[in-house]
Motif scaffolding. Sequence first.
Motif, PDB file in Angstrom:
ATOM      1  N   THR A 203      23.024 -11.977  74.095  1.00  0.00           N
ATOM      2  CA  THR A 203      23.127 -11.426  72.742  1.00  0.00           C
ATOM      3  C   THR A 203      24.568 -11.207  72.323  1.00  0.00           C
ATOM      4  O   THR A 203      24.967 -11.491  71.184  1.00  0.00           O
ATOM      5  N   TRP A 204      25.390 -10.709  73.251  1.00  0.00           N
ATOM      6  CA  TRP A 204      26.715 -10.219  72.891  1.00  0.00           C
ATOM      7  C   TRP A 204      27.865 -11.185  73.145  1.00  0.00           C
ATOM      8  O   TRP A 204      28.977 -10.963  72.672  1.00  0.00           O
ATOM      9  N   CYS A 205      27.647 -12.286  73.882  1.00  0.00           N
ATOM     10  CA  CYS A 205      28.776 -13.132  74.285  1.00  0.00           C
ATOM     11  C   CYS A 205      29.525 -13.719  73.097  1.00  0.00           C
ATOM     12  O   CYS A 205      30.733 -13.977  73.186  1.00  0.00           O
ATOM     13  N   ILE A 206      28.859 -13.909  71.970  1.00  0.00           N
ATOM     14  CA  ILE A 206      29.526 -14.514  70.813  1.00  0.00           C
ATOM     15  C   ILE A 206      30.558 -13.573  70.194  1.00  0.00           C
ATOM     16  O   ILE A 206      31.370 -13.995  69.369  1.00  0.00           O
ATOM     17  N   HIS A 207      30.551 -12.304  70.600  1.00  0.00           N
ATOM     18  CA  HIS A 207      31.469 -11.328  70.014  1.00  0.00           C
ATOM     19  C   HIS A 207      32.703 -11.064  70.879  1.00  0.00           C
ATOM     20  O   HIS A 207      33.524 -10.212  70.530  1.00  0.00           O
ATOM     21  N   ALA A 208      32.837 -11.767  71.990  1.00  0.00           N
ATOM     22  CA  ALA A 208      33.999 -11.564  72.859  1.00  0.00           C
ATOM     23  C   ALA A 208      35.183 -12.359  72.330  1.00  0.00           C
ATOM     24  O   ALA A 208      35.080 -13.569  72.109  1.00  0.00           O
ATOM     25  N   GLY A 209      36.293 -11.679  72.115  1.00  0.00           N
ATOM     26  CA  GLY A 209      37.496 -12.358  71.651  1.00  0.00           C
ATOM     27  C   GLY A 209      38.682 -11.423  71.703  1.00  0.00           C
ATOM     28  O   GLY A 209      38.536 -10.224  71.950  1.00  0.00           O
ATOM     29  N   ALA A 210      39.873 -11.960  71.463  1.00  0.00           N
ATOM     30  CA  ALA A 210      41.092 -11.172  71.575  1.00  0.00           C
ATOM     31  C   ALA A 210      40.999  -9.904  70.744  1.00  0.00           C
ATOM     32  O   ALA A 210      40.753  -9.946  69.550  1.00  0.00           O
ATOM     33  N   GLY A 211      41.165  -8.771  71.413  1.00  0.00           N
ATOM     34  CA  GLY A 211      41.143  -7.491  70.732  1.00  0.00           C
ATOM     35  C   GLY A 211      39.813  -6.780  70.753  1.00  0.00           C
ATOM     36  O   GLY A 211      39.747  -5.584  70.445  1.00  0.00           O
ATOM     37  N   HIS A 212      38.733  -7.470  71.130  1.00  0.00           N
ATOM     38  CA  HIS A 212      37.425  -6.813  71.119  1.00  0.00           C
ATOM     39  C   HIS A 212      36.473  -7.511  72.099  1.00  0.00           C
ATOM     40  O   HIS A 212      36.251  -8.707  72.029  1.00  0.00           O
ATOM     41  N   PHE A 213      35.918  -6.702  73.027  1.00  0.00           N
ATOM     42  CA  PHE A 213      35.092  -7.258  74.084  1.00  0.00           C
ATOM     43  C   PHE A 213      33.853  -6.401  74.322  1.00  0.00           C
ATOM     44  O   PHE A 213      33.955  -5.189  74.536  1.00  0.00           O
ATOM     45  N   PRO A 214      32.654  -7.004  74.285  1.00  0.00           N
ATOM     46  CA  PRO A 214      31.448  -6.284  74.704  1.00  0.00           C
ATOM     47  C   PRO A 214      31.577  -5.869  76.162  1.00  0.00           C
ATOM     48  O   PRO A 214      32.009  -6.656  77.010  1.00  0.00           O
ATOM     49  N   ASP A 215      31.173  -4.638  76.455  1.00  0.00           N
ATOM     50  CA  ASP A 215      31.416  -4.032  77.765  1.00  0.00           C
ATOM     51  C   ASP A 215      30.091  -3.846  78.504  1.00  0.00           C
ATOM     52  O   ASP A 215      29.235  -3.075  78.083  1.00  0.00           O
TER      53      ASP A 215
END
Length: 459
Positions: free
Chosen positions: A291-303
């Motif tokens: 669900t969350w992998c598409i939101h990982a990028g420089a400055g913001h990472f699902p934890d």
Amino acid sequence: LNRKTGLITGSTNTNGNFKVRLQATNEKGTDEKEITLKIGSEIMLTPPMGWNSWDCYGAAVNEETVRANAKFMAENLKQFGWQYIVVDIQWSNPIAQNHEYQPFTELCMDEYSRLIPAAERFPSAAGGKGFAPLAEYVHSLGLKFGIHIMRGIPRQAVHRNTAIKGTSRTAREIAKTSSICQWNTDMYGVDPEKEGAREYYDSIFELYKSWGVDFIKVDICRELPHEESELVMLSESLRSCGRDMVLSLSPGAALPEKAELYKQVSNMWRITDDFWDNWPQLLDMFSRAQTWCIHAGAGHFPDADMLPVGAILQDYGPDGWTKFTKDEQITMMSLWSIMRSPLMIGGEMTKFDDFTMSLLTNADLIDCLNNTHSAHPLFRKTVDGGEQIAWFTSCTDGKSYYIALFNCGEKECSITAELPIDCTFSAREIWTGADSEVSGEITAFVKPHGAAMFRLTRV
């Protein structure tokens, strides 16, 4: 440039700035312009790697323990990219003993309604020094220092109606007493509409700046999305305090529909409730990661939360060791890294064994965490009664990739994945170091609850 077409003709990366020269051409001719993108340290380009005290010490962590773990990280893990030392919840409670919270306990607080570390547990904080001496020690090791806070203002400040720095308002006037945490009695929410609310948040981040804090973990509880405006105000106060600090949110299991809000206000956010060392929770993380992998990028990472590896001392009996098998730990580390979750160690580092250290110092694993993009699952399917999962990601060098094969079943099996890139690769299995050459597909025998992960490089 009044351009119809544009071309990047060169770039350099110096002193934290990224310089790009653009060339544009249209019917009127050609023009060039150099643009400098300022990349400050406030932009977290890669997922944070560090240690958090909660798993092994709960609310009872003390200064001696923090210093010992910081020293261990500096001597054994810093060279691999590990750098944050984070003191978790209730550091202002002078009598905390374990993971259990003590309702309505007297907390240490200054005259401006701000919690301060208990000198009984953090002796260097005595005399109003706060966390500054401990942060200075962590910094002297080449590491960064972080703390946990709860959203809101201390209830005891509201009950005593203490002052808010920089304003004539008081704690009682800015509190939102209907906004409470169901599992901790320390705080009320803050009403952003009230005069003095922003000044309160400005004052706490001014304090943390004076201490030298680099990382703030905020427990915002499960009241989000009802308290979004307070979260935005908190974030704005932090961003304007004059010191770069990573902002980590713990909203319980984050809400996918609020992903853009999390990215707007923070650098990382928890996608799960507290994660512990049991297989059902690890298996569930595959769905959350998808669900969350598409939101990982420089400055913001699902934890995906902390890594319960090695010695987890509290409430674990005489040996205090993680309940995960070695294969389950390999699965956890492989999944966290390929989805680009922050890596926060939960165990007592000074007691780690060779296997635990091998998990945390694997160069390919850390390369995958830091130098990849666009991670996604290739498949999730049931074969002969056992579930198999494959993930794939691309390296920033443009010629390498990682693929991870997970056996979520109860017996060893062979897993085959078709490669989405049509060429021949040299393949190195990152946990065994075994080298091979593959084309079209890749196959591995994987132990139950285990993983095989390969770095693929074009031949």
